[in-house]
Motif scaffolding. Structure first.
Motif, PDB file in Angstrom:
ATOM      1  N   GLU A  74     -18.010 -62.292  -2.194  1.00  0.00           N
ATOM      2  CA  GLU A  74     -18.143 -63.670  -1.501  1.00  0.00           C
ATOM      3  C   GLU A  74     -16.898 -63.614  -0.586  1.00  0.00           C
ATOM      4  OE1 GLU A  74     -17.802 -68.430  -2.125  1.00  0.00           O
ATOM      5  OE2 GLU A  74     -18.256 -67.089  -4.022  1.00  0.00           O
ATOM      6  N   ALA A  75     -15.715 -63.191  -1.103  1.00  0.00           N
ATOM      7  CA  ALA A  75     -14.306 -63.237  -0.196  1.00  0.00           C
ATOM      8  C   ALA A  75     -14.625 -62.367   0.888  1.00  0.00           C
ATOM      9  CB  ALA A  75     -13.297 -62.968  -1.150  1.00  0.00           C
ATOM     10  N   GLU A  76     -15.160 -61.243   0.799  1.00  0.00           N
ATOM     11  CA  GLU A  76     -15.153 -60.293   1.798  1.00  0.00           C
ATOM     12  C   GLU A  76     -16.142 -60.802   2.935  1.00  0.00           C
ATOM     13  OE1 GLU A  76     -16.036 -55.993   1.423  1.00  0.00           O
ATOM     14  OE2 GLU A  76     -18.049 -56.422   2.030  1.00  0.00           O
ATOM     15  N   GLN A  77     -17.075 -61.352   2.522  1.00  0.00           N
ATOM     16  CA  GLN A  77     -18.027 -62.144   3.553  1.00  0.00           C
ATOM     17  C   GLN A  77     -17.241 -62.927   4.359  1.00  0.00           C
ATOM     18  OE1 GLN A  77     -20.981 -60.832   4.624  1.00  0.00           O
ATOM     19  NE2 GLN A  77     -20.444 -59.106   3.272  1.00  0.00           N
ATOM     20  N   GLU A  78     -16.664 -64.008   3.452  1.00  0.00           N
ATOM     21  CA  GLU A  78     -15.761 -64.988   4.179  1.00  0.00           C
ATOM     22  C   GLU A  78     -14.819 -64.240   5.261  1.00  0.00           C
ATOM     23  OE1 GLU A  78     -14.387 -67.849   1.622  1.00  0.00           O
ATOM     24  OE2 GLU A  78     -16.036 -67.811   0.487  1.00  0.00           O
ATOM     25  N   VAL A  79     -14.061 -63.381   4.651  1.00  0.00           N
ATOM     26  CA  VAL A  79     -12.697 -62.895   5.762  1.00  0.00           C
ATOM     27  C   VAL A  79     -13.640 -62.056   6.919  1.00  0.00           C
ATOM     28  CG1 VAL A  79     -11.195 -62.678   3.915  1.00  0.00           C
ATOM     29  CG2 VAL A  79     -12.286 -60.690   4.445  1.00  0.00           C
ATOM     30  N   LEU A  80     -14.664 -61.670   6.557  1.00  0.00           N
ATOM     31  CA  LEU A  80     -15.456 -61.010   7.740  1.00  0.00           C
ATOM     32  C   LEU A  80     -15.763 -61.932   8.950  1.00  0.00           C
ATOM     33  CD1 LEU A  80     -17.428 -58.185   5.932  1.00  0.00           C
ATOM     34  CD2 LEU A  80     -15.229 -57.960   7.353  1.00  0.00           C
ATOM     35  N   ARG A  81     -16.615 -62.940   8.299  1.00  0.00           N
ATOM     36  CA  ARG A  81     -17.067 -63.822   9.005  1.00  0.00           C
ATOM     37  C   ARG A  81     -15.882 -64.806  10.004  1.00  0.00           C
ATOM     38  NH1 ARG A  81     -16.414 -69.130   8.856  1.00  0.00           N
ATOM     39  NH2 ARG A  81     -15.961 -69.353   6.565  1.00  0.00           N
ATOM     40  N   LEU A  82     -14.439 -64.796   9.365  1.00  0.00           N
ATOM     41  CA  LEU A  82     -13.182 -65.013  10.224  1.00  0.00           C
ATOM     42  C   LEU A  82     -12.799 -64.163  11.082  1.00  0.00           C
ATOM     43  CD1 LEU A  82     -11.506 -66.802   7.014  1.00  0.00           C
ATOM     44  CD2 LEU A  82     -12.692 -68.106   9.004  1.00  0.00           C
ATOM     45  N   GLY A  83     -13.208 -62.969  11.166  1.00  0.00           N
ATOM     46  CA  GLY A  83     -12.996 -62.083  12.257  1.00  0.00           C
ATOM     47  C   GLY A  83     -12.057 -60.750  11.620  1.00  0.00           C
ATOM     48  N   ALA A  84     -12.274 -60.624  10.351  1.00  0.00           N
ATOM     49  CA  ALA A  84     -11.425 -59.508   9.736  1.00  0.00           C
ATOM     50  C   ALA A  84     -12.497 -58.105   9.874  1.00  0.00           C
ATOM     51  CB  ALA A  84     -11.347 -59.670   8.267  1.00  0.00           C
ATOM     52  N   ARG A  85     -11.872 -57.019   9.546  1.00  0.00           N
ATOM     53  CA  ARG A  85     -12.907 -55.729   9.622  1.00  0.00           C
ATOM     54  C   ARG A  85     -12.794 -55.156   8.550  1.00  0.00           C
ATOM     55  NH1 ARG A  85     -10.849 -51.966  12.905  1.00  0.00           N
ATOM     56  NH2 ARG A  85      -9.129 -52.948  13.324  1.00  0.00           N
ATOM     57  N   LEU A  86     -13.677 -54.481   7.898  1.00  0.00           N
ATOM     58  CA  LEU A  86     -13.436 -53.583   6.663  1.00  0.00           C
ATOM     59  C   LEU A  86     -12.952 -52.356   7.231  1.00  0.00           C
ATOM     60  CD1 LEU A  86     -13.908 -53.131   3.592  1.00  0.00           C
ATOM     61  CD2 LEU A  86     -16.036 -52.257   4.251  1.00  0.00           C
ATOM     62  N   LEU A  87     -11.886 -51.896   6.580  1.00  0.00           N
ATOM     63  CA  LEU A  87     -11.295 -50.548   6.835  1.00  0.00           C
ATOM     64  C   LEU A  87     -11.627 -49.438   5.918  1.00  0.00           C
ATOM     65  CD1 LEU A  87      -7.546 -51.547   8.198  1.00  0.00           C
ATOM     66  CD2 LEU A  87      -9.728 -50.971   9.385  1.00  0.00           C
ATOM     67  N   GLU A  88     -11.640 -49.940   4.648  1.00  0.00           N
ATOM     68  CA  GLU A  88     -11.973 -49.094   3.588  1.00  0.00           C
ATOM     69  C   GLU A  88     -12.609 -49.785   2.257  1.00  0.00           C
ATOM     70  OE1 GLU A  88      -9.362 -45.509   2.835  1.00  0.00           O
ATOM     71  OE2 GLU A  88      -9.187 -46.588   0.792  1.00  0.00           O
ATOM     72  N   ASP A  89     -13.599 -49.302   1.709  1.00  0.00           N
ATOM     73  CA  ASP A  89     -14.319 -50.429   0.750  1.00  0.00           C
ATOM     74  C   ASP A  89     -13.609 -49.859  -0.641  1.00  0.00           C
ATOM     75  OD1 ASP A  89     -15.300 -47.919  -0.115  1.00  0.00           O
ATOM     76  OD2 ASP A  89     -17.529 -48.291   0.859  1.00  0.00           O
ATOM     77  N   ASP A  90     -14.210 -50.323  -1.733  1.00  0.00           N
ATOM     78  CA  ASP A  90     -13.595 -50.261  -3.095  1.00  0.00           C
ATOM     79  C   ASP A  90     -14.101 -48.921  -3.887  1.00  0.00           C
ATOM     80  OD1 ASP A  90     -16.175 -51.254  -3.663  1.00  0.00           O
ATOM     81  OD2 ASP A  90     -15.402 -52.765  -4.852  1.00  0.00           O
ATOM     82  N   GLN A  91     -14.609 -48.028  -3.055  1.00  0.00           N
ATOM     83  CA  GLN A  91     -15.446 -46.590  -3.212  1.00  0.00           C
ATOM     84  C   GLN A  91     -16.350 -46.668  -4.456  1.00  0.00           C
ATOM     85  OE1 GLN A  91     -12.280 -43.772  -3.899  1.00  0.00           O
ATOM     86  NE2 GLN A  91     -11.615 -44.282  -1.771  1.00  0.00           N
ATOM     87  N   GLY A  92     -17.195 -47.852  -4.197  1.00  0.00           N
ATOM     88  CA  GLY A  92     -18.195 -47.911  -5.191  1.00  0.00           C
ATOM     89  C   GLY A  92     -17.791 -48.720  -6.494  1.00  0.00           C
ATOM     90  N   GLY A  93     -16.785 -49.422  -6.274  1.00  0.00           N
ATOM     91  CA  GLY A  93     -16.072 -50.195  -7.571  1.00  0.00           C
ATOM     92  C   GLY A  93     -15.458 -49.460  -8.462  1.00  0.00           C
ATOM     93  N   THR A  94     -14.717 -48.268  -7.903  1.00  0.00           N
ATOM     94  CA  THR A  94     -14.133 -47.493  -8.775  1.00  0.00           C
ATOM     95  C   THR A  94     -12.616 -47.856  -8.552  1.00  0.00           C
ATOM     96  OG1 THR A  94     -13.750 -45.778  -7.046  1.00  0.00           O
ATOM     97  CG2 THR A  94     -15.312 -45.682  -8.769  1.00  0.00           C
TER      98      THR A  94
END
Length: 124
Positions: free
Chosen positions: A85-105
């Motif tokens: 949910e936090a990820e969706q909120e920061v993306l909506r506010l204008g952030a860009r994902l640079l690197e994910d959590d590698q499948g939750g690892t």
């Protein structure tokens, strides 16, 4: 005895009001009145402050590259149950994902704010 105490953390950027609005929404910290086009501050708990300073010719960090390095980044804590949910909120506010959590690892994800500064959402 300490020589000094930690004061405000300041991020250079092309538009202080725009970046202050982004972090005000992310952190739920109010903008301190009295700022101008060159300098805007947010008021956090326990006297913390985050400020944004206009920098002519600002160049965003090139993370994870080293040609224009990040120099520092912010780690923002989020409960594990709210990470998506936090990820969706920061993306909506204008952030860009640079690197994910590698499948939750990993317990963090890396983003760029609207001015290009890297920051992480970290599982608290």
């Amino acid at each position: 005895m300490a020589i000094a105490t930690m004061g405000v953390t300041v991020l250079d950027c092309p538009d202080p009001r725009e970046l202050a609005a982004f972090y005000a929404a992310v952190l739920d910290w109010p903008v301190i009145e009295g700022g101008d086009e060159e300098w805007v501050e947010l008021a956090g708990p326990h006297g913390r402050q985050l400020a944004f300073q206009k920098s002519e010719g600002y160049r965003a960090p090139d993370w994870p590259g080293t040609e224009n390095p990040q120099q520092f980044h912010l780690d923002l804590d989020v409960p594990r149950a709210r990470l998506d949910e936090a990820e969706q909120e920061v993306l909506r506010l204008g952030a860009r994902l640079l690197e994910d959590d590698q499948g939750g690892t990993r317990d963090w994800r890396v983003y760029a704010d609207p001015a290009g500064h890297p920051f992480c959402l970290c599982v608290r």
